[in-house]
Design an enzyme around this catalytic site. Structure first.
Site, PDB file in Angstrom:
ATOM      1  N   SER A  51       0.828  -1.204   0.000  1.00  0.00           N
ATOM      2  CA  SER A  51       0.000   0.000   0.000  1.00  0.00           C
ATOM      3  C   SER A  51       0.866   1.260   0.000  1.00  0.00           C
ATOM      4  CB  SER A  51      -0.967  -0.058   1.173  1.00  0.00           C
ATOM      5  OG  SER A  51      -1.998   0.886   1.050  1.00  0.00           O
ATOM      6  N   ASP A  78      -9.504  -5.608  -4.374  1.00  0.00           N
ATOM      7  CA  ASP A  78      -8.954  -4.572  -3.501  1.00  0.00           C
ATOM      8  C   ASP A  78      -9.932  -3.404  -3.470  1.00  0.00           C
ATOM      9  OD1 ASP A  78      -7.466  -2.433  -2.390  1.00  0.00           O
ATOM     10  OD2 ASP A  78      -5.588  -3.291  -3.113  1.00  0.00           O
ATOM     11  N   HIS A 112      -7.399  -5.901  -0.133  1.00  0.00           N
ATOM     12  CA  HIS A 112      -6.247  -5.022   0.038  1.00  0.00           C
ATOM     13  C   HIS A 112      -5.348  -5.548   1.154  1.00  0.00           C
ATOM     14  CE1 HIS A 112      -3.934  -1.356  -0.295  1.00  0.00           C
ATOM     15  NE2 HIS A 112      -4.058  -1.145   1.010  1.00  0.00           N
TER      16      HIS A 112
END
Length: 273
Positions: free
Chosen positions: A95, A224, A253
Site C-alpha cells: 500500500s 482490492d 487489500h
C-alpha cells in the site's frame, strides 16, 4: 528495542532478524511493522535477514508532525538501509509502503537494491483525475480525513472490514484481525494519519516506476477495495522495465489468509530467481 535517528531528528523503530540477503519491509497506512509479523518469520525461516520499520509518525517511531510525504518516507528508508549498511537488498512494500519502496528504489537506492516487490501499492497515482479516471475520487479521500479527525477509533474498526474484504459474502474475517488493525491504527499520530492521506493518494510516481532498473514483482488482489487495481498494479506494470504482474483473484487489500500464503510463496520464489 532498536531505534535510529534520521538526519531531521525523527526516531525510527525497527526490527532486525536473521542473517543472509536482507529483505526490508515497508508497511501500509495506518499500520506499523507489526503488520509484517508473519512475513518476518517466514522469510527468516527461509534464511534471509529481515528488517521492518515503523514509518515516522506510526507505531513506535517518533510522533513527529512534519515530513509526511513520500520523499521524506523514502529518505528515512534510505537512511535506515545506510545505517545498517545493507547491500543486495530486496525492498517490499504494501500500500503506502509500496509507494515508499518505489520512490526509494528509483531515487535513493541505486547500487543497493537488488529487487523490488509491491503489494496493493499506491503507484503510479491513486487520485482520480481526467488523466486517471480509474482512481479514487477526492471526495472519498476527504471522507477519510474527516473520519480520522471525527472519531479515529471507530473509523479504524469500520475501515478494517473492507480492508480485509469482510463485507464480501462468505468472507470470514476474525475479530482478532480487525482488532489488531485497530490496535496498530491507534498508535498513529493523528497529524501523521491525516497528512499521510495526501502523500499516498496525490503523489505521482510514474517517473519513479520508469526509473527502476531492477526486477520488480507487482502483486494486487482483484477485489482490492482500498486501492483501485485499474489505477495501480495494472498501470504500474506498463511503466516498469523489468516487471512481473500477478493478480490474485478475490484477494483484498489487506494481506491475510490464503492470499497471504500464496503471496509469501511467490515473493520467496521471485527473490530466489
Amino acid at each position: 528495542m532498536p531505534y535510529f535517528t534520521t538526519t531531521d531528528g525523527a526516531e525510527i523503530f525497527y526490527t532486525d532478524q536473521g542473517t543472509g540477503q536482507p529483505i526490508v519491509l515497508s508497511h501500509g497506512w495506518p499500520l506499523s511493522s507489526d503488520a509484517w509479523q508473519v512475513e518476518i518469520k517466514r522469510f527468516y525461516d527461509a534464511g534471509y535477514r529481515v528488517i521492518a520499520h515503523d514509518r515516522r509518525g506510526h507505531g513506535r517511531s517518533s510522533k513527529v508532525a512534519t515530513g509526511h510525504d513520500m520523499t521524506t518516507y523514502a529518505k528515512n528508508l534510505a537512511e535506515l538501509i545506510e545505517h545498517l549498511d545493507l547491500h543486495d537488498v530486496v525492498v517490499i512494500g504494501h500500500s503506502t509502503g509500496g509507494g515508499e519502496v518505489v520512490r526509494y528504489a528509483a531515487q535513493f537506492g541505486k547500487g543497493r537494491v537488488a529487487k523490488v516487490v509491491t503489494a496493493g501499492a499506491v503507484p503510479p497515482i491513486m487520485l482520480k483525475s481526467e488523466s486517471n479516471p480509474e482512481g479514487t475520487p477526492i471526495e472519498d479521500l476527504d471522507g477519510i480525513r474527516t473520519n480520522v479527525l471525527k472519531d479515529r477509533s471507530q473509523f479504524w474498526l469500520d475501515l478494517a472490514v473492507p480492508f480485509y474484504g469482510g463485507n464480501r459474502p462468505g468472507v470470514d474475517v476474525s475479530e482478532g484481525l480487525k482488532e489488531d488493525f485497530w490496535r496498530q491504527g491507534m498508535l498513529v499520530n493523528l497529524i501523521a494519519a491525516y497528512d499521510c492521506v495526501k502523500a499516498f493518494s496525490e503523489t505521482d510516481q510514474a517517473d519513479d516506476l520508469k526509473a527502476i532498473d531492477v526486477p520488480i514483482f507487482i502483486a494486487q488482489g482483484d477485489d482490492d477495495q482500498i486501492v483501485p487495481i485499474a489505477a495501480a498494479a495494472k498501470k504500474s506494470i506498463e511503466l516498469v522495465k523489468h516487471g512481473t504482474l500477478k493478480v490474485y483473484p478475490g484477494a483484498s487489500h489487506g494481506i491475510w489468509g490464503a492470499y497471504q500464503d500464496e503471496l509469501d510463496q511467490d515473493i520467496l520464489a521471485f527473490i530466489a530467481k
